[in-house]
Write an enzyme that holds these catalytic residues in place. Structure first.
Site, PDB file in Angstrom:
ATOM      1  N   ARG A 166       0.709  -1.249   0.044  1.00  0.00           N
ATOM      2  CA  ARG A 166      -0.292   0.502  -0.058  1.00  0.00           C
ATOM      3  C   ARG A 166       0.999   1.600  -0.362  1.00  0.00           C
ATOM      4  NH1 ARG A 166      -1.432  -3.391  -1.063  1.00  0.00           N
ATOM      5  NH2 ARG A 166      -3.409  -4.928  -0.164  1.00  0.00           N
ATOM      6  N   SER A 240     -10.196  -0.673   3.992  1.00  0.00           N
ATOM      7  CA  SER A 240      -9.548  -0.905   4.966  1.00  0.00           C
ATOM      8  C   SER A 240      -8.924   0.478   4.943  1.00  0.00           C
ATOM      9  CB  SER A 240      -8.832  -1.394   4.679  1.00  0.00           C
ATOM     10  OG  SER A 240      -8.919  -3.090   3.889  1.00  0.00           O
ATOM     11  N   GLU A 336      -4.466   3.894   5.942  1.00  0.00           N
ATOM     12  CA  GLU A 336      -4.451   3.204   4.917  1.00  0.00           C
ATOM     13  C   GLU A 336      -4.565   4.736   4.101  1.00  0.00           C
ATOM     14  OE1 GLU A 336      -5.112  -0.475   3.739  1.00  0.00           O
ATOM     15  OE2 GLU A 336      -5.874   0.915   1.543  1.00  0.00           O
TER      16      GLU A 336
END
Ligand SMILES: Cc1cc2nc3c(=O)[nH]c(=O)nc-3n(C[C@H](O)[C@H](O)[C@H](O)COP(=O)(O)OP(=O)(O)OC[C@H]3O[C@@H](n4cnc5c(N)ncnc54)[C@H](O)[C@@H]3O)c2cc1C
Length: 340
Positions: A166, A240, A336
């Site tokens: 990520r 997420s 995130e």
């Protein structure tokens, strides 16, 4: 054509959390040339800018002062197709799921594990999107960018994008400095399914699919995602909210001693990825709310807008979750999405 500068634009429908803030100025770019027009523009050229795709990985905490550059560059085409692979080129504003579907419809498999990830193709390299055992880095060939200061175009090979978990150069040194205008994806042949992920394997087994086709893997991924993740069209969220912490063996063993049930996955480099969802649920947050924000009932990694939440409501909840996890496990979860 000259650029249209929109002023005081509500962003509520342009971010999947559904946070109600404004952009003071917004321009839509439909080509790399439009991006150069922004750079050369007497008013916009020197102003700070914020690049917006589908708004599905953003937490907006206030009105956006920088000029919002909304990327709406379209285009999908096959550049090469031979016995070893297919190379496709995608405009940065194409909806990502549409790219996966289009490729599959054309007979070009290899993206199906990334089905139903919201957002645009141009944002996919920014956080190296990933799901069900596949990451964009497994398919990305190169990225075209336009520099926001010089207006110069360049092609970055995937290796220069420093794609990680990520993460990429676009979240770091190049954040806000380079607009991705198109991406190229290489789909290897012969196609082999990526089915090692437990949920996908279980779904295929239940359907008695021992030798699944690309379409069957696509259907499996879509069905699993539909059953587990809230649809941003009805419940504001960005998928997420936290990354899964990656720790060394010593730390993982220490945590394991105290919490023998913790879910963790060994990585190739000898480190371990701990399931943040498990940790959040173990702190009792699953399904809970704090003000107008909440933790999703089925997937504890997902924070949701329970109705009318603003950025502060969501940040407060995120911090409360981080504090609980830190207290119990000694690790601080990293968000995130990009927080603006
Ligand atoms: C229900 C749901 C499920 C999700 N599931 C997943 C998942 O499984 N895996 C996963 O990895 N992600 C997932 N996400 C997160 C999100 O979909 C991805 O991160 C997606 O790539 C974001 O795309 P976007 O166009 O919405 O980007 P935005 O939210 O608009 O922008 C995100 C960041 O990228 C920058 N950016 C956007 N476009 C460009 C561009 N053209 N050039 C340069 N910078 C740019 C922005 O400035 C910002 O910093 C999920 C989100 C939701 C809502």
């Amino acid at each position: 054509m000259s650029l249209q500068i929109e002023t005081d634009v509500p962003l509520r429908a342009l971010n999947t959390f559904g946070v109600d803030v404004m952009a003071r100025r917004l321009v839509r770019v439909r080509s790399a040339r439009d991006v150069r027009l922004v750079v050369d523009h007497p008013e916009l050229g020197r102003a700070p800018k914020f690049i917006l795709g589908g708004g599905s990985n953003l937490l907006l905490t206030r009105d956006v002062d920088p000029v919002v550059v909304k990327v709406e560059i379209s285009g999908l085409r096959v550049l090469e197709d031979d016995a070893r692979s297919t190379l496709i080129e995608v405009g940065a504003g194409e909806p990502w799921h549409g790219v996966v579907e289009w490729a599959l419809d054309q007979g070009h498999a290899g993206l199906e594990n990334l089905a139903r990830i919201p957002g645009t193709a141009g944002a996919a390299p920014v956080q190296n999107i990933g799901a069900y055992g596949l990451e964009l880095s497994d398919r990305l060939e190169s990225v075209d960018v336009v520099d926001f200061v010089t207006g110069r175009s360049a092609t970055l090979p995937a290796a220069h994008c420093r794609l990680g978990y990520r993460d990429s150069v676009f979240k770091r040194e190049l954040a806000g400095k380079s607009v991705i205008t198109s991406i190229r994806l290489r789909l290897p042949k012969p196609w082999t399914p990526v089915t090692g992920y437990a949920d996908v394997e279980r779904w295929l087994q239940r359907q008695n699919l021992t030798d699944p086709s690309p379409r069957e893997v696509f259907d499996a991924v879509c069905a699993i995602r539909r059953s587990k993740l809230p649809d941003p069209a009805t419940v504001g969220n960005v998928g997420s909210f936290f990354k899964n912490p990656v720790v060394n063996r010593t730390i993982r063993n220490e945590i394991l001693e105290e919490h023998p049930d913790i879910v963790s996955y060994p990585l190739e480099d000898g480190t371990y990825k701990l399931a943040a969802a498990w940790m959040i649920a173990a702190c009792g947050w699953k399904g809970q709310s704090l003000g107008r924000a909440g933790v999703h009932e089925q997937q504890a990694l997902v924070l949701v807008n329970r109705g009318g939440a603003n950025g502060a409501d969501i940040l407060n909840l995120a911090q409360a979750v981080q504090d609980s996890v830190e207290q119990k496990f000694g690790l601080r979860l990293e968000p995130e999405p990009v927080i603006v």
